[in-house]
Design an enzyme around this catalytic site. Sequence first.
Site, mmCIF file in Angstrom:
data_model
loop_
_atom_site.group_PDB
_atom_site.id
_atom_site.type_symbol
_atom_site.label_atom_id
_atom_site.label_comp_id
_atom_site.label_asym_id
_atom_site.label_seq_id
_atom_site.Cartn_x
_atom_site.Cartn_y
_atom_site.Cartn_z
ATOM 1 N N ASP A 1 0.821 -1.219 0.000
ATOM 2 C CA ASP A 1 0.000 0.000 0.000
ATOM 3 C C ASP A 1 0.851 1.264 0.000
ATOM 4 O O ASP A 1 0.496 2.271 0.612
ATOM 5 C CB ASP A 1 -0.976 -0.001 1.196
ATOM 6 C CG ASP A 1 -1.742 -1.304 1.264
ATOM 7 O OD1 ASP A 1 -2.266 -1.711 0.223
ATOM 8 O OD2 ASP A 1 -1.775 -1.924 2.338
ATOM 9 N N GLN B 1 2.215 -6.084 -3.111
ATOM 10 C CA GLN B 1 2.580 -6.101 -1.678
ATOM 11 C C GLN B 1 3.875 -5.309 -1.450
ATOM 12 O O GLN B 1 4.185 -4.437 -2.226
ATOM 13 C CB GLN B 1 2.696 -7.538 -1.149
ATOM 14 C CG GLN B 1 1.357 -8.257 -1.010
ATOM 15 C CD GLN B 1 0.903 -8.924 -2.284
ATOM 16 O OE1 GLN B 1 1.683 -9.562 -2.973
ATOM 17 N NE2 GLN B 1 -0.364 -8.791 -2.612
HETATM 18 P P1 IMP Z 1 -2.256 -13.068 2.165
HETATM 19 O O1 IMP Z 1 -1.362 -12.506 1.113
HETATM 20 O O2 IMP Z 1 -3.718 -12.921 1.863
HETATM 21 O O3 IMP Z 1 -1.887 -14.484 2.542
HETATM 22 O O4 IMP Z 1 -2.036 -12.208 3.506
HETATM 23 C C1 IMP Z 1 -0.807 -12.246 4.229
HETATM 24 C C2 IMP Z 1 -0.451 -10.884 4.795
HETATM 25 O O5 IMP Z 1 -0.149 -9.994 3.734
HETATM 26 C C3 IMP Z 1 -1.611 -10.204 5.563
HETATM 27 O O6 IMP Z 1 -1.048 -9.464 6.637
HETATM 28 C C4 IMP Z 1 -2.217 -9.279 4.553
HETATM 29 O O7 IMP Z 1 -2.882 -8.199 5.158
HETATM 30 C C5 IMP Z 1 -0.968 -8.830 3.806
HETATM 31 N N1 IMP Z 1 -1.239 -8.391 2.428
HETATM 32 C C6 IMP Z 1 -1.483 -9.159 1.351
HETATM 33 N N2 IMP Z 1 -1.647 -8.425 0.263
HETATM 34 C C7 IMP Z 1 -1.473 -7.141 0.625
HETATM 35 C C8 IMP Z 1 -1.482 -5.904 -0.095
HETATM 36 O O8 IMP Z 1 -1.673 -5.827 -1.302
HETATM 37 N N3 IMP Z 1 -1.238 -4.787 0.660
HETATM 38 C C9 IMP Z 1 -0.986 -4.838 1.993
HETATM 39 N N4 IMP Z 1 -0.965 -5.970 2.692
HETATM 40 C C10 IMP Z 1 -1.205 -7.109 2.016
#
Ligand code: IMP
Length: 438
Positions: A13, A222
């Site tokens: 973000d 990310q």
């Molecule tokens: P996952 O990628 O859904 O497995 O989430 C794992 C971690 O990454 C969590 O803390 C999410 O909030 C964070 N996360 C995943 N994608 C994003 C993104 O695009 N922006 C910020 N945080 C992210």
Amino acid sequence: MSTLVLVGTQWGDEGKGKTTDYLAARADMVVRYQGGNNAGHTVVVGDREFRMRLVPSGVFHGKDCVIGNGVVLDPSVLVQELDYLAGHGVAVDRIWVSGGAHVILPYHIRLDQLEEERRGPYRLGTTGRGIGPAYADKAARIGIRFSELLNPTVFPAKLRINLEEKNHLLQAVYGASGFDEQEVLDQYLAYADRLRPLAADTSLLINRAIDRGDKVLFEGAQGTLLDLDHGTYPYVTSSHPVAGGACIGAGVGPTRINRVLGVVKAYTSRVGDGPFPTELPGPEGDWIRERGQEYGTITRRPRRCGWLDTVIVRYAARLSGVTDLAVTRLDILAGLERVRISTAYRLDNSLVTEFPLDGADFAACEPVYEDLPGWTATGEPLGLADLPAAARAYLERVEELCDLPVAVVSLGRERGQTLELCDLFAAGTACAAKPSRL
Ligand code: IMP
């Protein structure tokens, strides 16, 4: 050769979507290399706001857009996104998907949610989109690739084998319901028919574009601190947002990457759980959240907010070989009497200047702050010289602390609210136009 990898230097973000969209105007091809629809990019085009999850932001400029092999692909989301874009008059005929991208299936999504519940206080705060389970299957070599989804013989056979195991897991371990094979098959074969024209050998496409001298922009999703190997494990995602991820996730060699742009938000935010030394849990953090509208693009979850932490930005720069910085959302901090930057941490009475690898150490770190005067508004400057002196001083300090030049400054959501201080697609290693040299 004119290739640029764009990476997030914090927890995601950082404003990568806007920065990618801005740079894509001059790129020939934009490539996503990891992650999936856990990402959310907001791109403002004129008076319209687009919320994107999978398709690279280059789509708004009619450029070739590639979804690389390193991405995990939820076909239902891609189909929705294509319809959404086409419905708003955006051309979607130059989007290519690697046959090697792994497909997210309904059982991945259900398992992601159930695993989170089971972890209780140790939950990771995932987006619940099936990302972790899909990458786990990829590593376990039982995943289904996009090229296999398109194969009417292979897909049903592999789905049957996987469903036998996943339904058993769902029912016996989680006491949840399983999935009906025929229903999933029908649904996914329909996606396959719809998405077949997008399938391509994307590594070949990208490498040929590089050979021709095209400008290729690799768009990381990310951020570095969410990298599976280098982030704040286990509070990470399951892919590699660092610049090296572009080589694996797009099928290009490291010698073909010219420059790496590290995107730094002027403050820090984090969604999900895990340590965050500069977090402001009180009214100051609330002020930044409301002013910056720091809520998940897709999930709408409130983001935790805090001051800029240059320890993590320096760490991200080291991991990705960052050559230039893009500082975003400088406008959001306007109106504060003083702004703070963390330059180091204090851990057990010693000063720590490098990111600590041990999670417990990182969680125990207290930020060491430097205070700088605030500025009232950033306005609509035509160049750096028009910025308030205090805002310029802030940028200079970021440069000094990170030992990198600032090449892009973003001062608002719109494309025009961007200062580009040097041509990032030009040959050479780094931007020379430091604010301090004005
Ligand atoms: P996952 O990628 O859904 O497995 O989430 C794992 C971690 O990454 C969590 O803390 C999410 O909030 C964070 N996360 C995943 N994608 C994003 C993104 O695009 N922006 C910020 N945080 C992210």
